[in-house]
Write an enzyme that holds these catalytic residues in place. Structure first.
Site, PDB file in Angstrom:
ATOM      1  N   CYS A 187     -10.330 176.371  45.222  1.00 35.01           N
ATOM      2  CA  CYS A 187      -9.597 177.334  46.047  1.00 35.01           C
ATOM      3  C   CYS A 187     -10.437 177.906  47.187  1.00 35.01           C
ATOM      4  CB  CYS A 187      -9.051 178.469  45.181  1.00 35.01           C
ATOM      5  SG  CYS A 187     -10.304 179.395  44.280  1.00 35.01           S
ATOM      6  N   GLN A 188     -11.762 177.979  47.014  1.00 38.77           N
ATOM      7  CA  GLN A 188     -12.627 178.534  48.053  1.00 38.77           C
ATOM      8  C   GLN A 188     -13.462 177.478  48.771  1.00 38.77           C
ATOM      9  OE1 GLN A 188     -12.552 181.753  49.012  1.00 38.77           O
ATOM     10  NE2 GLN A 188     -10.956 182.125  47.481  1.00 38.77           N
TER      11      GLN A 188
END
Length: 350
Positions: A274-275
């Site tokens: 996600c990052q």
């Protein structure tokens, strides 16, 4: 598979495939760029290879023979959990005892604790310093072994002469029993010593785990995703809890979780992507700043158009993406020694 897993699969399936390059702007890749970066990784690091996986699970937006990357039997010699416990005492703050300070304490071994105890004085009930007991000298030990004790040496006086010939009343039978008991004790001590030595040998054996690491393309997050599955020294599969021992504690069971691999059966530890895009964008930007700074240092030695060109930021090529990415991932699994060859400084500051 859990309901959440099915929902994630459906989300990735429904999400449109990225068509236009956004490597420098967002830190993400198109499927074609993922393949191009994977080819460069395989070319420079032969321990990595492309795999096709299960044909039923193949992704249509990737070539059939290049569904994911894998490197096998990667050594992991040290547990991250033990590495974190052995960190030296350090403080982040003003050092004035403020509440904002934090500290990592060092674990004291038993031998170190014994040496620390030697540095303290012993006090009697009146608070006076007592002399520390010392080991008997070899001469006194030998005399004791022969059964000949000098009474004057242990505080005797002339009034104790009547006990001076006590060894004259010794019974030969008692001496024999003592000798047998001593031999038995010596044998017991030898066995105990041998067992301790065996345990010490086991403690010094290097217990190396091995991991299979793979990299897939996540269509929803548009970035690579790392998966890993490990084996013990005896070849037994590691449990999820055991694999988390090789992950920095700040990421274990948070960023790194147990999930099903999209191409291989069985649960794997996976670094959630996600990052990844944001981090890669920051790293690439800092690499470009570093390149620009180095070029500006040589501006005085250049002239005309060459000087203007040297001031333009030099962006890394998309082929370098996975080398930078794997350098970033190594900060979460630092004891798993996979190969990414190139020397890359992954600066994630904003």
């Amino acid at each position: 598979m859990s309901t959440l897993g099915y929902l994630r699969q459906a989300r990735e399936w429904a999400y449109p495939t990225l068509k236009n390059s956004a490597f420098l702007e967002k830190g993400v890749l198109t499927p074609e760029e993922f393949v191009k970066a994977g080819d460069e990784l395989v070319f420079r690091c032969p321990t990595w290879s492309w795999e096709s996986g299960d044909p039923k699970k193949a992704k249509s937006y990737l070539p059939a023979d290049k569904q994911y990357l894998i490197t096998r039997n990667v050594p992991c010699q040290t547990r991250v959990s033990s590495m974190e416990c052995n960190m030296a005492v350090s403080a982040a703050g003003g050092g004035d005892g403020e509440d904002d300070d934090w500290m990592i304490s060092n674990i004291i071994k038993a031998t170190e604790q014994a040496s620390l105890e030697d540095d303290f004085d012993l006090l009697d009930e009146d608070g006076e310093v007592m002399e520390k007991p010392t080991a008997p000298s070899s001469s006194s030990a030998g005399a004791a072994a022969d059964g000949k004790i000098d009474t004057a040496a242990v505080g005797g006086n002339d009034d104790d002469d009547e006990y001076a010939d006590i060894d004259g009343f010794e019974d030969d039978t008692l001496l024999q029993d003592d000798a047998a008991a001593g031999a038995s004790a010596a044998g017991s001590n030898t066995n105990t010593s041998n067992n301790n030595n065996a345990n010490d040998d086991d403690d010094h054996v290097l217990k190396v785990r091995t991991y299979d690491l793979s990299i897939t393309y996540d269509k929803y997050y548009q970035t690579p995703r790392v998966w890993m599955v490990g084996k013990s020294t005896t070849g037994q599969p590691l449990t999820g809890a055991q694999m988390m021992e090789d992950v920095i504690s700040d990421y274990a069971n948070r960023t790194v979780t147990m999930e099903n691999h999209p191409h291989v059966s069985g649960p794997h530890a996976s670094i959630h992507p996600c990052q990844h895009g944001k981090v890669m964008k920051a790293i690439v930007r800092n690499l470009m700043k570093s390149t620009t700074t180095n070029n500006n240092k040589s501006k005085d030695s250049a002239a005309g158009d060459e000087a203007d060109q040297s001031q333009q930021p030099q962006a890394p090529s998309v082929e370098m993406y996975l080398f930078i990415f794997l350098k970033f991932v190594s900060s979460m699994i630092p004891t798993i020694n996979y190969d990414f060859t190139m020397d890359v400084t992954a600066d994630t500051s904003k």
